[in-house]
Motif scaffolding. Structure first.
Motif, short mmCIF file in Angstrom:
data_model
loop_
_atom_site.label_atom_id
_atom_site.label_comp_id
_atom_site.label_asym_id
_atom_site.label_seq_id
_atom_site.Cartn_x
_atom_site.Cartn_y
_atom_site.Cartn_z
N VAL A 1 0.86 -1.19 0.00
CA VAL A 1 0.00 0.00 0.00
C VAL A 1 0.90 1.24 0.00
CG1 VAL A 1 -1.79 1.27 1.23
CG2 VAL A 1 -1.82 -1.24 1.21
N PRO A 2 1.05 1.88 -1.18
CA PRO A 2 1.88 3.08 -1.25
C PRO A 2 1.19 4.26 -0.57
CG PRO A 2 1.30 2.23 -3.45
CD PRO A 2 0.44 1.54 -2.47
N ASP A 3 2.00 5.26 -0.19
CA ASP A 3 1.41 6.48 0.36
C ASP A 3 0.79 7.31 -0.76
OD1 ASP A 3 2.29 6.01 3.05
OD2 ASP A 3 4.32 6.45 2.32
N LEU A 4 1.51 7.40 -1.90
CA LEU A 4 1.00 8.11 -3.07
C LEU A 4 1.15 7.20 -4.29
CD1 LEU A 4 2.70 11.65 -2.71
CD2 LEU A 4 0.47 10.95 -1.83
N VAL A 5 0.20 7.27 -5.20
CA VAL A 5 0.26 6.50 -6.45
C VAL A 5 0.09 7.48 -7.62
CG1 VAL A 5 -0.81 4.64 -7.80
CG2 VAL A 5 -0.90 4.56 -5.32
N THR A 6 0.97 7.35 -8.62
CA THR A 6 0.77 8.14 -9.84
C THR A 6 0.19 7.23 -10.92
OG1 THR A 6 3.04 7.72 -10.56
CG2 THR A 6 2.63 9.78 -9.38
N THR A 7 -0.79 7.78 -11.65
CA THR A 7 -1.42 7.03 -12.74
C THR A 7 -1.51 7.91 -13.99
OG1 THR A 7 -3.57 7.76 -11.88
CG2 THR A 7 -2.87 5.55 -11.27
N ALA A 8 -1.61 7.29 -15.13
CA ALA A 8 -1.82 8.00 -16.41
C ALA A 8 -2.16 6.91 -17.45
CB ALA A 8 -0.59 8.81 -16.81
N LYS A 9 -1.61 7.03 -18.64
CA LYS A 9 -1.72 6.01 -19.68
C LYS A 9 -3.09 5.31 -19.73
CE LYS A 9 3.23 5.08 -20.16
NZ LYS A 9 3.53 5.38 -21.55
N GLY A 10 -3.20 4.11 -19.17
CA GLY A 10 -4.41 3.30 -19.31
C GLY A 10 -5.67 3.92 -18.74
N ILE A 11 -5.54 4.98 -17.95
CA ILE A 11 -6.67 5.53 -17.21
C ILE A 11 -7.81 6.02 -18.11
CG2 ILE A 11 -5.68 7.85 -17.03
CD1 ILE A 11 -6.90 8.16 -14.30
N ALA A 12 -7.50 6.52 -19.30
CA ALA A 12 -8.54 7.24 -20.06
C ALA A 12 -8.67 6.79 -21.51
CB ALA A 12 -8.31 8.74 -19.97
N GLY A 13 -8.30 5.55 -21.80
CA GLY A 13 -8.55 5.00 -23.13
C GLY A 13 -7.90 5.78 -24.26
N GLY A 14 -6.85 6.55 -23.96
CA GLY A 14 -6.12 7.26 -25.01
C GLY A 14 -6.19 8.77 -24.89
N LEU A 15 -7.12 9.28 -24.08
CA LEU A 15 -7.12 10.74 -23.90
C LEU A 15 -6.13 11.11 -22.81
CD1 LEU A 15 -9.87 10.25 -25.45
CD2 LEU A 15 -10.39 12.56 -24.66
#
Ligand code: PLZ
Length: 463
Positions: free
Chosen positions: A300-314
């Motif tokens: 369980v991280p304190d902070l997680v960064t996300t992008a890429k797969g999150i929005a189907g290409g947008l």
């Protein structure tokens, strides 16, 4: 009315001919050489108009895409084993993404969340808080790109701890902005000539089983020992704001740390008040067979960064983390004109809905169960394959001079090129450029997946 229905040109029978998305015929079909004449013409225009610094894996110009294929302007249909670098996890122009985006774009396109908010942003944050590891109280903030998310995670960690130092790993990739270039390990092509870089970034060895000097069995314990003692002796625990790690490294070579390493690192951070940041930009959103790669060992991280797969290409990215850390930052301390744009948020809600409804984590595990045994069997036949690794639909093979650890980058390039010329998009990666990585959209059909692997096998027979 669906977005797809609204855009139909001509009669219904033309629908599959003019649209991308899942209704595209799912086959590999070459009708010209690669790249074809129309792509070559566009390439010439591109050379006269676009900066040289942007390169292409495969210079075919795309006309439409969906499911597991990309169709180019010459009418070639290629198998997609890249997902636009782990982005189109739900497939290109996925139905629910198209529907939500079409609806949103006709309502309003932008107000700036900092000027006048809208519900889509809040809903994406609610989803991120629910889906990322841990059931503690969380908050999220949205940005435009992965690099921007990483920058903001570091800003938040520094603000919350009052400390400066950021610890990163060998083979890490975190982006191309000034701070994230400093955090990225590989010089060429990412950093060469672009310095000076941001300060207070410290690099420690990565737990890389295949190349660990003491061998894979000792890798977890020894790497943990080296990392924690370097932080102690060269940084000082009390100066470390954050440790930032990709739970499965992406650009650096699809390096999967051995079991025990991430939990050990997380507990070291916890014991020393250091913010543990998981960069799940490439490994997140179902890619590894879990919602997030950290889930594999219940880290369980304190902070997680996300992008890429999150929005189907947008373009959309997020930072999600412990409420008290995220809220340490004063009002107005985070933001940006476009971060969490309403159209990108609509796309994310459609993409996340698709992941839930189509059970994409399980689908990633099915892809692994089909692909991994065939890659392993390939490795027994071709000693140039030194290692087969990865999880879910984030799989790779590392090529070496047989019997050594000497990277065989030319062999990796030759295999990739054979695939490209025969109608399949595959990517290489790795600090030494000798890793072939496979990132199919999770919605790819089994026949196409199998055909892609067969093509790869054929490529090895030509080496
Ligand atoms: N963190 C783990 O994988 C992006 C880079 C492609 P951006 N990886 C693809 C290239 O050559 O520029 C990535 C990543 C991890 C951060 C990033 C950065 O995400 O959206 O490209 O900024």
């Amino acid at each position: 009315m669906t977005g797809r229905g609204r855009a139909i040109v001509g009669d219904m029978s033309e629908q599959s001919a003019v649209h991308g998305g899942p209704s595209l015929p799912q086959h590999r079909q070459l009708v010209t050489e690669i790249p074809g004449p129309k792509s070559r013409e566009l390439l010439e225009r591109r050379q006269r108009s676009v900066a040289r610094g942007l390169s292409h894996v495969l210079p075919v110009f795309v006309e439409r895409a969906g499911g597991g294929v990309i169709v180019d302007v010459d009418g070639n249909s290629l198998i997609d084993f890249s997902s636009g670098i782990a982005v189109t996890t739900v497939g290109n122009s996925a139905d629910l993404v198209v529907d939500r985006v079409t609806e949103q774009v006709s309502q309003f396109t932008h107000t700036c969340f900092m000027v006048a908010p809208y519900s889509g942003y809040v809903e994406v944050c609610e989803q991120l808080n629910k889906l990322t590891p841990g059931d503690h109280d969380k908050r999220s903030a949205l940005f435009n790109s992965g690099a921007e998310a990483v920058e903001n995670a570091v800003k938040i960690a520094r603000h919350a701890t009052g400390r400066d130092a950021v610890v990163v790993f060998d083979h890490a990739y975190h982006g191309r902005t000034n701070l994230t270039m400093a955090m990225t390990a590989k010089n060429m092509p990412y950093k060469e000539g672009f310095g000076p870089f941001a300060g207070e970034v410290y690099r420690v060895p990565m737990a890389y089983p295949f190349r660990w000097p003491g061998g894979p069995e000792k890798c977890a314990a020894e790497a943990l020992d080296v990392v924690t003692s370097l932080i102690h002796s060269q940084v000082g625990e009390e100066n470390a704001a954050a440790v930032v790690i990709e739970p499965v490294q992406g650009e650096g070579g699809f390096i999967v740390p051995p079991d025990g390493f991430l939990p050990g690192l997380a507990s070291f951070c916890r014991a020393n008040g250091i913010v543990f940041i998981a960069d799940e930009i490439q490994s997140g959103f179902c890619r590894t067979g879990d919602w997030f790669a950290c889930d594999h060992e219940n880290v369980v991280p304190d902070l997680v960064t996300t992008a890429k797969g999150i929005a189907g290409g947008l373009p959309l990215a997020g930072v999600t983390g412990r409420a008290e850390m995220m809220d340490a930052v004063h009002p107005g301390g985070l933001g940006g004109t476009y971060g969490g744009n309403p159209v990108a948020c609509a796309a994310a809600l459609g993409a996340i809905d698709t992941m839930i409804k189509e059970e994409l984590p399980a689908r990633a595990r099915v892809i692994e169960s089909i692909m991994l045994p065939r890659l392993q069997s390939l490795a027994t036949r071709y000693p140039v394959i030194g290692d087969v690794r990865g999880r879910g639909a984030m799989l790779a093979i590392e090529l070496v001079e047989p019997g050594t650890l000497e990277p065989a980058a030319a062999a990796a390039a030759a295999v990739a090129r054979f695939c490209h010329l025969n109608g399949m998009i595959t990517l290489t990666c790795g600090t030494f450029g000798n890793v072939l990585r496979f990132l199919p959209p999770l919605v790819i059909g089994q026949p196409l997946l199998e055909e892609g692997i067969s093509l790869l096998e054929e490529a090895f027979s030509t080496l």
